[in-house]
Design a protein around this motif. Structure first.
Motif, mmCIF file in Angstrom:
data_model
loop_
_atom_site.group_PDB
_atom_site.id
_atom_site.type_symbol
_atom_site.label_atom_id
_atom_site.label_comp_id
_atom_site.label_asym_id
_atom_site.label_seq_id
_atom_site.Cartn_x
_atom_site.Cartn_y
_atom_site.Cartn_z
ATOM 1 N N THR A 129 0.845 -1.196 0.000
ATOM 2 C CA THR A 129 0.000 0.000 0.000
ATOM 3 C C THR A 129 0.885 1.254 0.000
ATOM 4 O O THR A 129 2.085 1.180 0.268
ATOM 5 N N SER A 130 0.282 2.395 -0.269
ATOM 6 C CA SER A 130 1.043 3.654 -0.269
ATOM 7 C C SER A 130 1.684 3.914 1.086
ATOM 8 O O SER A 130 2.835 4.350 1.178
ATOM 9 N N ARG A 131 0.931 3.647 2.142
ATOM 10 C CA ARG A 131 1.481 3.877 3.484
ATOM 11 C C ARG A 131 2.660 2.940 3.747
ATOM 12 O O ARG A 131 3.651 3.321 4.377
ATOM 13 N N GLN A 132 2.541 1.718 3.294
ATOM 14 C CA GLN A 132 3.658 0.785 3.454
ATOM 15 C C GLN A 132 4.865 1.256 2.643
ATOM 16 O O GLN A 132 5.990 1.227 3.139
ATOM 17 N N GLY A 179 4.719 5.972 -3.493
ATOM 18 C CA GLY A 179 3.589 5.729 -2.595
ATOM 19 C C GLY A 179 2.476 6.745 -2.752
ATOM 20 O O GLY A 179 1.940 7.251 -1.772
ATOM 21 N N ARG A 180 2.128 7.044 -3.996
ATOM 22 C CA ARG A 180 1.096 8.055 -4.230
ATOM 23 C C ARG A 180 -0.236 7.457 -4.694
ATOM 24 O O ARG A 180 -1.152 8.189 -5.055
ATOM 25 N N ARG A 181 -0.337 6.132 -4.699
ATOM 26 C CA ARG A 181 -1.611 5.547 -5.097
ATOM 27 C C ARG A 181 -2.701 5.947 -4.102
ATOM 28 O O ARG A 181 -2.505 5.877 -2.894
ATOM 29 N N ASP A 182 -3.837 6.360 -4.642
ATOM 30 C CA ASP A 182 -4.963 6.743 -3.802
ATOM 31 C C ASP A 182 -5.433 5.525 -3.013
ATOM 32 O O ASP A 182 -5.515 4.426 -3.548
ATOM 33 N N GLU A 183 -5.722 5.713 -1.720
ATOM 34 C CA GLU A 183 -6.106 4.565 -0.903
ATOM 35 C C GLU A 183 -7.555 4.629 -0.428
ATOM 36 O O GLU A 183 -7.983 3.810 0.355
ATOM 37 N N SER A 184 -8.293 5.622 -0.906
ATOM 38 C CA SER A 184 -9.660 5.723 -0.399
ATOM 39 C C SER A 184 -10.517 4.633 -1.035
ATOM 40 O O SER A 184 -10.200 4.113 -2.106
ATOM 41 N N LEU A 185 -11.576 4.259 -0.341
ATOM 42 C CA LEU A 185 -12.437 3.182 -0.837
ATOM 43 C C LEU A 185 -13.603 3.731 -1.657
ATOM 44 O O LEU A 185 -14.368 2.984 -2.248
ATOM 45 N N LEU A 195 -1.697 5.380 -10.026
ATOM 46 C CA LEU A 195 -2.163 6.386 -9.057
ATOM 47 C C LEU A 195 -3.575 6.157 -8.524
ATOM 48 O O LEU A 195 -3.900 6.573 -7.420
ATOM 49 N N ARG A 196 -4.425 5.486 -9.304
ATOM 50 C CA ARG A 196 -5.806 5.272 -8.838
ATOM 51 C C ARG A 196 -5.891 4.116 -7.836
ATOM 52 O O ARG A 196 -5.101 3.179 -7.896
ATOM 53 N N SER A 197 -6.896 4.195 -6.968
ATOM 54 C CA SER A 197 -7.090 3.112 -5.995
ATOM 55 C C SER A 197 -7.540 1.839 -6.715
ATOM 56 O O SER A 197 -8.075 1.896 -7.826
ATOM 57 N N PHE A 198 -7.344 0.692 -6.076
ATOM 58 C CA PHE A 198 -7.782 -0.571 -6.675
ATOM 59 C C PHE A 198 -9.301 -0.610 -6.916
ATOM 60 O O PHE A 198 -9.744 -0.999 -7.992
ATOM 61 N N PRO A 199 -10.123 -0.181 -5.939
ATOM 62 C CA PRO A 199 -11.571 -0.184 -6.209
ATOM 63 C C PRO A 199 -11.921 0.716 -7.398
ATOM 64 O O PRO A 199 -12.789 0.370 -8.209
ATOM 65 N N GLN A 200 -11.237 1.844 -7.509
ATOM 66 C CA GLN A 200 -11.480 2.763 -8.618
ATOM 67 C C GLN A 200 -11.077 2.108 -9.942
ATOM 68 O O GLN A 200 -11.797 2.205 -10.945
ATOM 69 N N LEU A 201 -9.925 1.440 -9.946
ATOM 70 C CA LEU A 201 -9.465 0.785 -11.171
ATOM 71 C C LEU A 201 -10.423 -0.320 -11.610
ATOM 72 O O LEU A 201 -10.642 -0.517 -12.801
ATOM 73 N N ARG A 202 -11.005 -1.015 -10.634
ATOM 74 C CA ARG A 202 -11.947 -2.086 -11.004
ATOM 75 C C ARG A 202 -13.090 -1.552 -11.857
ATOM 76 O O ARG A 202 -13.427 -2.125 -12.884
#
Length: 323
Positions: A121-124, A162-168, A203-210
């Motif tokens: 994750t970005s935080r990691q 670590g700039r990928r968006d992490e919001s759900l 850069l986009r979150s995984f849920p967004q990419l889906r």
């Protein structure tokens, strides 16, 4: 405060009634007695969470003025030594060291770089880059820059940042826009605009990419994977396909990596150790499930038939049960 390194689907949890002093003493005895008591070492280190192991490391250092990892290195050898040292290493530092190893010496292990950078994750990633700088006095970005090139380098650097968006939260409108951008950058264009692929996929979150990939299929009548395979090549293609795979199902992506590490002539212990140790507290249960689903036999049985001795014992303990 829950750690960013711990998830609900790990095989290793906090040990109840934990005492770092008792454990440090037992480990010291196991190492310094006549002959090494590998069984004792395995049972202590695989039944404590990483956070607990860090407390054992501190206790050990305070009591014996020795680094536990140095004593393990002095006493054990081979793949067994590597996995035991990995267990007593803090997660961000472990990943930093794995990244360094992937880039050290002749040739770069691109698959390892891809695997680590796409599954954290970005935080990691922020903690990993910090640990990397602390240990090597060089930034992770600088090392990636000197070991890789072109679009592959650009994408790796974006992930390492670590700039990928992490919001759900997902944004339908953005998904439509991004899908169109990807379509215009590849299928709908003479030549390919690689930067657009990097921007959206890194850069986009995984849920967004889906939902973006669903929109993409609507527009182009093609799966994003097929377009990537048709439009791109080399390590850059491998990296983007890994991101798509992780977006759809990270445990399935890691199950495939484990399968590759375990099948065929030699075992790829570098990959096997890394995935087993680094996912043992996050999603190893899901990885086991996906492994069984994809290959028809359990990860447990694959480890059983492909490794041996103390090394096999410790991996099976980390694995947890058979499926």
């Amino acid at each position: 405060m829950t750690s960013i390194w711990v998830g609900p689907r790990g095989t290793i949890r906090n040990y109840p009634g934990f005492s770092p002093a008792v454990d440090a003493e037992a480990i010291r005895k196991a190492i310094k007695g006549i002959g090494t008591d590998e069984k004792a070492l395995i049972s202590i280190l695989t039944e404590r969470s990483n956070a607990q192991r860090q407390l054992i490391v501190q206790e050990y250092q305070a009591k014996y003025e020795q680094e536990l990892k140095d004593d393990l290195k002095g006493d054990l050898s081979g793949h067994f030594e590597h996995v035991m040292v990995a267990l007593v290493t803090a997660p961000a530092l472990f990943d930093a060291k794995q990244l360094k190893k992937s880039m050290k010496g002749t040739g770069t292990d691109e698959d390892a770089l891809i695997e680590i950078l796409t599954t954290r994750t970005s935080r990691q990633m922020k903690e990993i880059t910090q640990a990397y700088y602390t240990v090597y006095k060089k930034s992770l970005g600088d090392d990636i820059s000197s070991e890789t090139s072109g679009d592959f380098r650009k994408a790796l650097l974006t992930l390492a940042d670590g700039r990928r968006d992490e919001s759900l939260k997902v944004d339908e409108h953005l998904a439509k826009k991004d899908a169109q951008i990807l379509y215009n950058a590849g299928e709908n264009k003479w030549g390919t605009d690689e930067d657009k692929f990097t921007e959206v996929l890194c850069l986009r979150s995984f849920p967004q990419l889906r939902i973006t990939f669903d929109e993409y299929k609507n527009i182009s009548q093609k799966d994003i994977e097929d377009s990537i395979k048709g439009e791109l090549s080399g390590h850059f293609e491998d990296l983007l396909l890994a991101i798509v795979h992780c977006t759809r199902n990270t445990p399935a992506f890691l199950a495939t990596r484990l399968h590759q590490a375990l099948k065929g002539a030699g075992t790829d212990e570098f990959t096997l150790n890394r995935i087993m140790v680094s996912r043992s507290e996050t999603d190893l249960l899901d990885i086991r499930h996906e492994f069984k689903k994809q290959y028809g036999y359990s990860l447990h049985s694959a480890i059983q038939s492909d490794t041996s001795g103390d090394y096999r014992d410790v991996l099976l303990k980390i694995c947890g049960g058979d499926d």
